[in-house]
Motif scaffolding. Sequence first.
Motif, mmCIF file in Angstrom:
data_model
loop_
_atom_site.group_PDB
_atom_site.id
_atom_site.type_symbol
_atom_site.label_atom_id
_atom_site.label_comp_id
_atom_site.label_asym_id
_atom_site.label_seq_id
_atom_site.Cartn_x
_atom_site.Cartn_y
_atom_site.Cartn_z
ATOM 1 N N PRO A 54 31.423 48.027 35.532
ATOM 2 C CA PRO A 54 30.100 48.637 35.697
ATOM 3 C C PRO A 54 29.200 47.933 36.708
ATOM 4 O O PRO A 54 28.321 48.553 37.300
ATOM 5 C CB PRO A 54 29.501 48.577 34.289
ATOM 6 C CG PRO A 54 30.681 48.626 33.385
ATOM 7 C CD PRO A 54 31.734 47.815 34.113
ATOM 8 N N ALA A 55 29.426 46.643 36.948
ATOM 9 C CA ALA A 55 28.609 45.896 37.914
ATOM 10 C C ALA A 55 29.122 46.071 39.343
ATOM 11 O O ALA A 55 28.521 45.563 40.280
ATOM 12 C CB ALA A 55 28.589 44.418 37.549
ATOM 13 N N GLY A 56 30.237 46.780 39.508
ATOM 14 C CA GLY A 56 30.790 46.997 40.842
ATOM 15 C C GLY A 56 31.872 46.020 41.238
ATOM 16 O O GLY A 56 32.435 46.105 42.328
ATOM 17 N N LYS A 57 32.207 45.070 40.365
ATOM 18 C CA LYS A 57 33.273 44.106 40.646
ATOM 19 C C LYS A 57 34.609 44.839 40.667
ATOM 20 O O LYS A 57 34.909 45.622 39.776
ATOM 21 C CB LYS A 57 33.296 43.021 39.573
ATOM 22 C CG LYS A 57 34.412 42.026 39.702
ATOM 23 C CD LYS A 57 34.396 41.037 38.550
ATOM 24 C CE LYS A 57 35.652 40.192 38.522
ATOM 25 N NZ LYS A 57 35.729 39.395 37.290
ATOM 26 N N GLN A 58 35.404 44.568 41.702
ATOM 27 C CA GLN A 58 36.707 45.228 41.829
ATOM 28 C C GLN A 58 37.829 44.308 41.384
ATOM 29 O O GLN A 58 37.752 43.092 41.533
ATOM 30 C CB GLN A 58 36.949 45.659 43.274
ATOM 31 C CG GLN A 58 36.058 46.784 43.702
ATOM 32 C CD GLN A 58 36.497 47.369 45.033
ATOM 33 O OE1 GLN A 58 37.473 46.953 45.632
ATOM 34 N NE2 GLN A 58 35.765 48.366 45.488
ATOM 35 N N ARG A 59 38.868 44.930 40.840
ATOM 36 C CA ARG A 59 40.086 44.206 40.471
ATOM 37 C C ARG A 59 41.261 45.014 40.997
ATOM 38 O O ARG A 59 41.375 46.202 40.719
ATOM 39 C CB ARG A 59 40.184 44.052 38.961
ATOM 40 C CG ARG A 59 41.573 43.607 38.508
ATOM 41 C CD ARG A 59 41.620 43.265 37.060
ATOM 42 N NE ARG A 59 41.116 41.895 36.963
ATOM 43 C CZ ARG A 59 40.738 41.333 35.829
ATOM 44 N NH1 ARG A 59 40.776 42.010 34.715
ATOM 45 N NH2 ARG A 59 40.306 40.096 35.803
ATOM 46 N N ASN A 60 42.119 44.353 41.765
ATOM 47 C CA ASN A 60 43.321 45.017 42.254
ATOM 48 C C ASN A 60 44.417 44.820 41.218
ATOM 49 O O ASN A 60 44.773 43.689 40.884
ATOM 50 C CB ASN A 60 43.754 44.442 43.598
ATOM 51 C CG ASN A 60 44.917 45.222 44.173
ATOM 52 O OD1 ASN A 60 46.003 45.242 43.620
ATOM 53 N ND2 ASN A 60 44.657 45.879 45.293
ATOM 54 N N LEU A 61 44.934 45.917 40.695
ATOM 55 C CA LEU A 61 45.932 45.840 39.636
ATOM 56 C C LEU A 61 47.217 45.177 40.101
ATOM 57 O O LEU A 61 47.926 44.565 39.298
ATOM 58 C CB LEU A 61 46.214 47.230 39.078
ATOM 59 C CG LEU A 61 45.012 47.909 38.424
ATOM 60 C CD1 LEU A 61 45.419 49.258 37.861
ATOM 61 C CD2 LEU A 61 44.391 47.036 37.347
ATOM 62 N N GLY A 62 47.512 45.263 41.380
ATOM 63 C CA GLY A 62 48.700 44.607 41.911
ATOM 64 C C GLY A 62 48.646 43.098 41.788
ATOM 65 O O GLY A 62 49.673 42.424 41.829
ATOM 66 N N ALA A 63 47.454 42.541 41.606
ATOM 67 C CA ALA A 63 47.284 41.094 41.483
ATOM 68 C C ALA A 63 47.379 40.610 40.043
ATOM 69 O O ALA A 63 47.136 39.438 39.766
ATOM 70 C CB ALA A 63 45.935 40.686 42.079
ATOM 71 N N LEU A 64 47.750 41.485 39.122
ATOM 72 C CA LEU A 64 47.818 41.106 37.710
ATOM 73 C C LEU A 64 49.137 40.447 37.333
ATOM 74 O O LEU A 64 49.371 40.161 36.173
ATOM 75 C CB LEU A 64 47.608 42.332 36.816
ATOM 76 C CG LEU A 64 46.196 42.904 36.786
ATOM 77 C CD1 LEU A 64 46.153 44.157 35.925
ATOM 78 C CD2 LEU A 64 45.206 41.868 36.275
ATOM 79 N N GLN A 65 49.999 40.195 38.297
ATOM 80 C CA GLN A 65 51.279 39.589 37.974
ATOM 81 C C GLN A 65 51.089 38.182 37.426
ATOM 82 O O GLN A 65 50.105 37.517 37.712
ATOM 83 C CB GLN A 65 52.164 39.575 39.214
ATOM 84 C CG GLN A 65 52.531 40.974 39.660
ATOM 85 C CD GLN A 65 53.449 40.973 40.857
ATOM 86 O OE1 GLN A 65 53.962 39.948 41.263
ATOM 87 N NE2 GLN A 65 53.667 42.140 41.425
#
Length: 182
Positions: A54-65
């Motif tokens: 909600p704050a606009g912070k992005q997370r790339n799912l590919g980096a969840l390894q």
Amino acid sequence: MLAGLGLALSACDREAAEPAQEQGDLDGTKQSLSGVIDDRRAGDLLPAINVVDPAGKQRNLGALQGMPVLVNLWATWCAPCVVEMPMLDDLAADMDGELRVLTVSQDLQGAEKVEPFFAKMQFDRLEPWMDPENQLGFGLGGGQLPLTILYDENGQELWRVTGEYDWSSAETQEAIRAALAG
């Protein structure tokens, strides 16, 4: 075809005539949760798609390894999704350190819908990640919610459940641990 699928999914995001039932209103429903574990897409990689909080912070799912992850696609308007959320929160607590549980809202209105839902539910472990453009749903070959996929520590799919599922059962934790053990 992709445009047609987008229209179909966007039509599902309209306000329901009645709000989704709360967990307390669905006593006994968990016994009829009909999703089944499906490993036909085992080996597929977790898409490297960005989700946002909600704050606009992005997370790339590919980096969840590095740690196994259970990715759940849900929406506030999806009654089975609402039923699953408290179970997923409990699962995240029960399997802390073994498994990350990541819920990603497919609500087109994003934080406008997701923040009040999370405030009301007061989850201990779940975080409000969103994919308002439904890129993840398309990337995972979804179309029906809820969709939950178990990935190993390398980001490879082990199995998925389409539709509602009882994430609170001991059998579920056993199935997750068995899949992770290989």
